[in-house]
Design a protein around this motif. Structure first.
Motif, PDB file in Angstrom:
ATOM      1  N   VAL A  87      50.505  30.159  34.894  1.00 27.96           N
ATOM      2  CA  VAL A  87      49.864  31.295  34.255  1.00 27.96           C
ATOM      3  C   VAL A  87      49.471  32.307  35.329  1.00 27.96           C
ATOM      4  CG1 VAL A  87      47.970  32.080  32.817  1.00 27.96           C
ATOM      5  CG2 VAL A  87      48.974  29.809  32.434  1.00 27.96           C
ATOM      6  N   THR A  88      49.972  33.503  35.220  1.00 27.81           N
ATOM      7  CA  THR A  88      49.635  34.547  36.186  1.00 27.81           C
ATOM      8  C   THR A  88      48.284  35.153  35.836  1.00 27.81           C
ATOM      9  OG1 THR A  88      51.972  35.049  36.507  1.00 27.81           O
ATOM     10  CG2 THR A  88      50.376  36.716  37.216  1.00 27.81           C
ATOM     11  N   LYS A  89      47.454  35.344  36.838  1.00 28.92           N
ATOM     12  CA  LYS A  89      46.120  35.902  36.632  1.00 28.92           C
ATOM     13  C   LYS A  89      45.960  37.166  37.457  1.00 28.92           C
ATOM     14  CE  LYS A  89      42.604  33.089  36.701  1.00 28.92           C
ATOM     15  NZ  LYS A  89      42.100  33.159  35.329  1.00 28.92           N
ATOM     16  N   LYS A  90      44.976  37.946  37.098  1.00 28.55           N
ATOM     17  CA  LYS A  90      44.642  39.118  37.896  1.00 28.55           C
ATOM     18  C   LYS A  90      44.171  38.678  39.278  1.00 28.55           C
ATOM     19  CE  LYS A  90      43.020  42.069  34.096  1.00 28.55           C
ATOM     20  NZ  LYS A  90      41.834  42.800  33.563  1.00 28.55           N
ATOM     21  N   PRO A  91      44.541  39.401  40.316  1.00 27.74           N
ATOM     22  CA  PRO A  91      44.007  39.089  41.639  1.00 27.74           C
ATOM     23  C   PRO A  91      42.481  39.235  41.647  1.00 27.74           C
ATOM     24  CG  PRO A  91      45.841  40.630  41.798  1.00 27.74           C
ATOM     25  CD  PRO A  91      45.478  40.541  40.345  1.00 27.74           C
ATOM     26  N   ARG A  92      41.824  38.260  42.218  1.00 33.53           N
ATOM     27  CA  ARG A  92      40.361  38.307  42.330  1.00 33.53           C
ATOM     28  C   ARG A  92      39.983  38.664  43.763  1.00 33.53           C
ATOM     29  NH1 ARG A  92      37.484  33.093  40.455  1.00 33.53           N
ATOM     30  NH2 ARG A  92      38.056  33.945  38.410  1.00 33.53           N
ATOM     31  N   ILE A  93      39.246  39.759  43.910  1.00 30.94           N
ATOM     32  CA  ILE A  93      38.799  40.231  45.221  1.00 30.94           C
ATOM     33  C   ILE A  93      37.285  40.098  45.286  1.00 30.94           C
ATOM     34  CG2 ILE A  93      38.694  42.192  46.812  1.00 30.94           C
ATOM     35  CD1 ILE A  93      41.170  43.336  45.355  1.00 30.94           C
ATOM     36  N   VAL A  94      36.798  39.419  46.314  1.00 31.28           N
ATOM     37  CA  VAL A  94      35.360  39.278  46.527  1.00 31.28           C
ATOM     38  C   VAL A  94      35.007  39.939  47.849  1.00 31.28           C
ATOM     39  CG1 VAL A  94      33.414  37.699  46.771  1.00 31.28           C
ATOM     40  CG2 VAL A  94      35.291  37.131  45.207  1.00 31.28           C
ATOM     41  N   ILE A  95      34.030  40.811  47.814  1.00 33.14           N
ATOM     42  CA  ILE A  95      33.545  41.485  49.024  1.00 33.14           C
ATOM     43  C   ILE A  95      32.214  40.868  49.402  1.00 33.14           C
ATOM     44  CG2 ILE A  95      32.807  43.690  50.010  1.00 33.14           C
ATOM     45  CD1 ILE A  95      34.653  45.042  47.897  1.00 33.14           C
ATOM     46  N   ILE A  96      32.116  40.387  50.629  1.00 35.45           N
ATOM     47  CA  ILE A  96      30.877  39.787  51.118  1.00 35.45           C
ATOM     48  C   ILE A  96      30.078  40.856  51.855  1.00 35.45           C
ATOM     49  CG2 ILE A  96      29.834  38.002  52.564  1.00 35.45           C
ATOM     50  CD1 ILE A  96      32.329  36.332  52.194  1.00 35.45           C
ATOM     51  N   GLY A  97      28.955  41.266  51.269  1.00 34.81           N
ATOM     52  CA  GLY A  97      28.088  42.258  51.891  1.00 34.81           C
ATOM     53  C   GLY A  97      28.097  43.574  51.147  1.00 34.81           C
ATOM     54  N   ALA A  98      26.919  44.053  50.766  1.00 37.37           N
ATOM     55  CA  ALA A  98      26.785  45.315  50.034  1.00 37.37           C
ATOM     56  C   ALA A  98      26.215  46.401  50.933  1.00 37.37           C
ATOM     57  CB  ALA A  98      25.919  45.123  48.792  1.00 37.37           C
ATOM     58  N   ILE A 139      29.920  27.835  43.705  1.00 36.55           N
ATOM     59  CA  ILE A 139      31.214  28.073  44.341  1.00 36.55           C
ATOM     60  C   ILE A 139      31.935  29.189  43.592  1.00 36.55           C
ATOM     61  CG2 ILE A 139      33.509  27.092  44.801  1.00 36.55           C
ATOM     62  CD1 ILE A 139      32.162  24.385  45.187  1.00 36.55           C
ATOM     63  N   MET A 140      32.652  30.012  44.325  1.00 37.82           N
ATOM     64  CA  MET A 140      33.481  31.060  43.732  1.00 37.82           C
ATOM     65  C   MET A 140      34.824  31.049  44.440  1.00 37.82           C
ATOM     66  SD  MET A 140      32.835  35.219  43.604  1.00 37.82           S
ATOM     67  CE  MET A 140      31.341  35.097  42.624  1.00 37.82           C
ATOM     68  N   THR A 141      35.891  31.131  43.678  1.00 38.57           N
ATOM     69  CA  THR A 141      37.222  31.204  44.284  1.00 38.57           C
ATOM     70  C   THR A 141      37.709  32.638  44.276  1.00 38.57           C
ATOM     71  OG1 THR A 141      38.310  30.765  42.169  1.00 38.57           O
ATOM     72  CG2 THR A 141      37.801  28.854  43.589  1.00 38.57           C
ATOM     73  N   ALA A 142      38.645  32.934  45.163  1.00 36.02           N
ATOM     74  CA  ALA A 142      39.160  34.294  45.274  1.00 36.02           C
ATOM     75  C   ALA A 142      40.551  34.273  45.867  1.00 36.02           C
ATOM     76  CB  ALA A 142      38.241  35.138  46.145  1.00 36.02           C
ATOM     77  N   ASP A 143      41.297  35.322  45.582  1.00 29.72           N
ATOM     78  CA  ASP A 143      42.592  35.528  46.229  1.00 29.72           C
ATOM     79  C   ASP A 143      42.421  36.282  47.541  1.00 29.72           C
ATOM     80  OD1 ASP A 143      44.378  34.505  44.027  1.00 29.72           O
ATOM     81  OD2 ASP A 143      43.254  36.055  42.952  1.00 29.72           O
ATOM     82  N   HIS A 144      41.447  37.172  47.557  1.00 30.19           N
ATOM     83  CA  HIS A 144      41.193  37.969  48.757  1.00 30.19           C
ATOM     84  C   HIS A 144      39.685  38.119  48.940  1.00 30.19           C
ATOM     85  CE1 HIS A 144      45.413  39.082  48.263  1.00 30.19           C
ATOM     86  NE2 HIS A 144      45.125  39.460  47.023  1.00 30.19           N
ATOM     87  N   THR A 173      55.598  38.307  52.819  1.00 33.19           N
ATOM     88  CA  THR A 173      54.451  39.186  52.626  1.00 33.19           C
ATOM     89  C   THR A 173      53.175  38.390  52.876  1.00 33.19           C
ATOM     90  OG1 THR A 173      55.647  40.451  50.967  1.00 33.19           O
ATOM     91  CG2 THR A 173      53.250  40.682  51.002  1.00 33.19           C
ATOM     92  N   PRO A 174      52.284  38.877  53.749  1.00 31.46           N
ATOM     93  CA  PRO A 174      51.051  38.127  54.001  1.00 31.46           C
ATOM     94  C   PRO A 174      50.172  38.063  52.766  1.00 31.46           C
ATOM     95  CG  PRO A 174      50.921  40.315  54.979  1.00 31.46           C
ATOM     96  CD  PRO A 174      52.339  40.139  54.497  1.00 31.46           C
ATOM     97  N   SER A 175      49.436  36.965  52.641  1.00 33.54           N
ATOM     98  CA  SER A 175      48.605  36.782  51.454  1.00 33.54           C
ATOM     99  C   SER A 175      47.255  37.472  51.565  1.00 33.54           C
ATOM    100  CB  SER A 175      48.385  35.289  51.191  1.00 33.54           C
ATOM    101  OG  SER A 175      47.719  34.693  52.290  1.00 33.54           O
TER     102      SER A 175
END
Length: 547
Positions: A2-13, A294-299, A504-506
């Motif tokens: 199942v293809t999912k939307k890429p999940r991007i998490v930014i650490i730090g606001a 815990i949170m998972t992410a692609d990037h 292509t780098p991940s």
């Protein structure tokens, strides 16, 4: 699969993180193409930007200046969102004088004719180090010949800024050869006074760079640093208003406060795409938070400070699993990262109106640490600061800056100890008679009469504590001796390293923040550019925009 939307998490606001989030969210069509989150360990957004109030005035506990308005993205945001004007008094520093009042320990006003040659010497040496044009045929040129042979700046290896500056001072003394005393300066000799004035300028330069000692600041890297042209200004509505502007476009819930990341698990080998297996989320990066969640992410875009990264690569911390590659940890270890703190003090009665309307931009000149002439009650932690001045004309609030070990020591003091230290110091510096504000030509009164030292006391204090704050562990980065701006490029490289040129780098882990920008490090606009860079890297990765 199942293809999912890429999940991007930014650490730090902070500036880098929110710039990246703003760009990713607002880019064409990207609102529906990413799952985007910003996780912040603290209870507020802004990072090392933190506007607040002290005694009714708006002040900056962190980032203060727009360093050059021409080309600055921070200035553009402030201008476009009407942040440059305010009815509330703010830390505008309009009291900075072209002709500051310089006073030496013991209550001795220093005639500008004694200050100017050393100030010019220091400026010319720094201009030369930074690659700015100077008069190489005049007196400055003679000094440079003594400093580096031919007067050229290349081939200096691991030379430090501090070492070069001291060579310049020694060359000045060799050429001037003036050992005469100075009238009206008590036990100050001319040479001791000149060295103290030079040290005062070194302390100011330490504040600019965050280096505890200029002998740890790399000489060659100074030419690579870029300053925007135009005036340097503060932001009337507060630096935090720029951050709020960036965050205002993000939907509620995208920024999660109080979410401190404890560990980042990533895959050193490239995964084969974003997918689910047997209902399990196999995204390549897993973030472990201090609360156990815990949170998972692609990037993941990591925007934490260099100080946090330095701690994170230590054996005790183990922030990354597997550990970062040696090329990355080497860059983190070599680069410099220092502590700069500010102290705000409120002048107290009696006669507070008279005092505040006359308090000058005060340059403080102290005896050297090994001098027997030191006043025993002036604390050592105050001796490497350099000035005390109102945050705006006629303000009751005055400001001083501290760097390095003194800045760290300041964090451990009580408010009473800080107030007592400053009261003692200012009382010692101000002369017994109120006739010390000389004009540059050495005659007359420049700012009006200043009350005697015994009348100037302080009643409230606010000091910043960036060094011991676990979310920052310091203030900003610099290029230390033994490192180079190439280390900043290395720090900015994403992980895992792509060894196969055909693949292509991940882009599992990306790095942003002021310490990852090799020409604008230590600045908010450097952080801004780095956040934009990493957002564009991801957008290009998914072919949403060109860089």
């Amino acid at each position: 699969m199942v293809t999912k939307k890429p999940r991007i998490v930014i650490i730090g606001a902070g500036m880098a993180g929110l710039t990246a989030a703003n760009k990713l969210y607002t880019s064409s069509c990207s609102k529906q193409l990413f799952e985007l989150s910003v996780v912040e360990g603290g209870t507020r957004i802004g990072g090392r930007i933190n506007s607040s109030e002290f005694c009714g005035d708006r002040i900056e506990q962190g980032a203060t200046w727009i360093h050059g308005i021409e080309g600055s993205p921070v200035y553009k945001i402030a201008q476009e969102t009407n942040l440059l004007n305010s009815h509330q008094p703010w830390e505008c520093m309009d009291g900075i004088s072209e002709d500051p009042v310089t006073v030496a320990e013991g209550g001795h006003p220093v005639n500008p004719s004694l200050v100017e040659p050393i100030s010019s010497l220091f400026k010319n040496l720094m201009d030369f180090i930074q690659g700015k044009p100077i008069d190489a045929d005049g007196f400055s040129g003679e000094i440079l010949k003594h400093c580096c042979g031919s007067g050229g700046g290349g081939g200096h290896g691991n030379l430090s800024v501090g070492t070069f500056l001291r060579r310049g001072l020694e060359a000045y003394w060799a050429l001037v050869k003036d050992e005469k005393g100075v009238k009206g300066m008590g036990n100050w000799s001319r040479k001791a006074l000149e060295e103290a004035i030079f040290s005062m300028h070194e302390s100011i330069q330490r504040t600019f760079t965050s280096a505890d000692d200029l002998c740890t600041l790399d000489y060659n890297a100074e030419k690579e640093y870029i300053m925007f042209p135009g005036e340097e200004i503060t932001i009337a509505r507060g630096y935090s208003s720029v951050i709020e502007s960036l965050a205002s476009v993000l939907p509620v819930g995208m920024i999660q406060l109080g979410r401190k990341v404890e560990k980042i698990e990533w895959q050193a080998c490239e995964p084969d795409g974003i997918h689910m297996e047997n209902g399990h989320d196999n995204r390549p990066v897993k973030l472990h938070f201090c609360d156990g969640s815990i949170m998972t992410a692609d990037h993941v875009i990591v925007t934490v400070s260099l100080g946090v990264l330095k701690k994170g690569i230590s054996q005790d911390s183990g922030m990354f699993n597997p550990p970062l590659p040696s090329v990355k940890t080497g860059a983190i270890s070599r680069l410099g990262y220092g502590v700069v703190n500010k102290v705000f003090l409120q002048l107290s009665p009696p006669n507070v109106r008279e005092i505040s309307s006359n308090f000058p931009f005060l340059q403080m000149v102290f005896h050297q640490p090994d001098s027997e002439s030191k006043h025993p009650k002036i604390p050592q932690w105050i001796r490497k600061t350099s000035f005390l001045c109102p945050i705006y004309s006629n303000s009751r609030v005055v400001l001083s800056w501290f760097t390095g070990q003194e800045a760290l020591e300041l964090e451990s003091l009580t408010e009473e100890e800080i107030i007592t230290g400053f009261s003692t110091t200012v009382s010692n510096l101000l002369p017994s008679k109120p006739q010390w504000n000389l004009k540059p030509n050495g005659t007359g009164i420049n700012h009006g009469e200043i009350p005697q030292g015994k009348e100037v006391k302080f009643e409230k204090v606010l000091r910043t504590q960036w060094g011991t704050n676990p979310l920052f562990l310091g203030s900003y980065s610099y290029v230390a001796v033994g490192s180079s701006i190439d280390d900043m490029d290395t720090l900015a490289e994403p992980l895992p390293q792509n060894s196969n040129l055909d693949s292509t780098p991940s882009l599992q882990i990306l790095f942003a923040g002021e310490a990852t920008h090799k020409t604008h490090y230590s600045t908010t606009h450097g952080a801004y550019f780095s956040g934009l860079r990493e957002a564009n890297r991801l957008l290009k990765h998914y072919n949403y925009i060109g860089v």
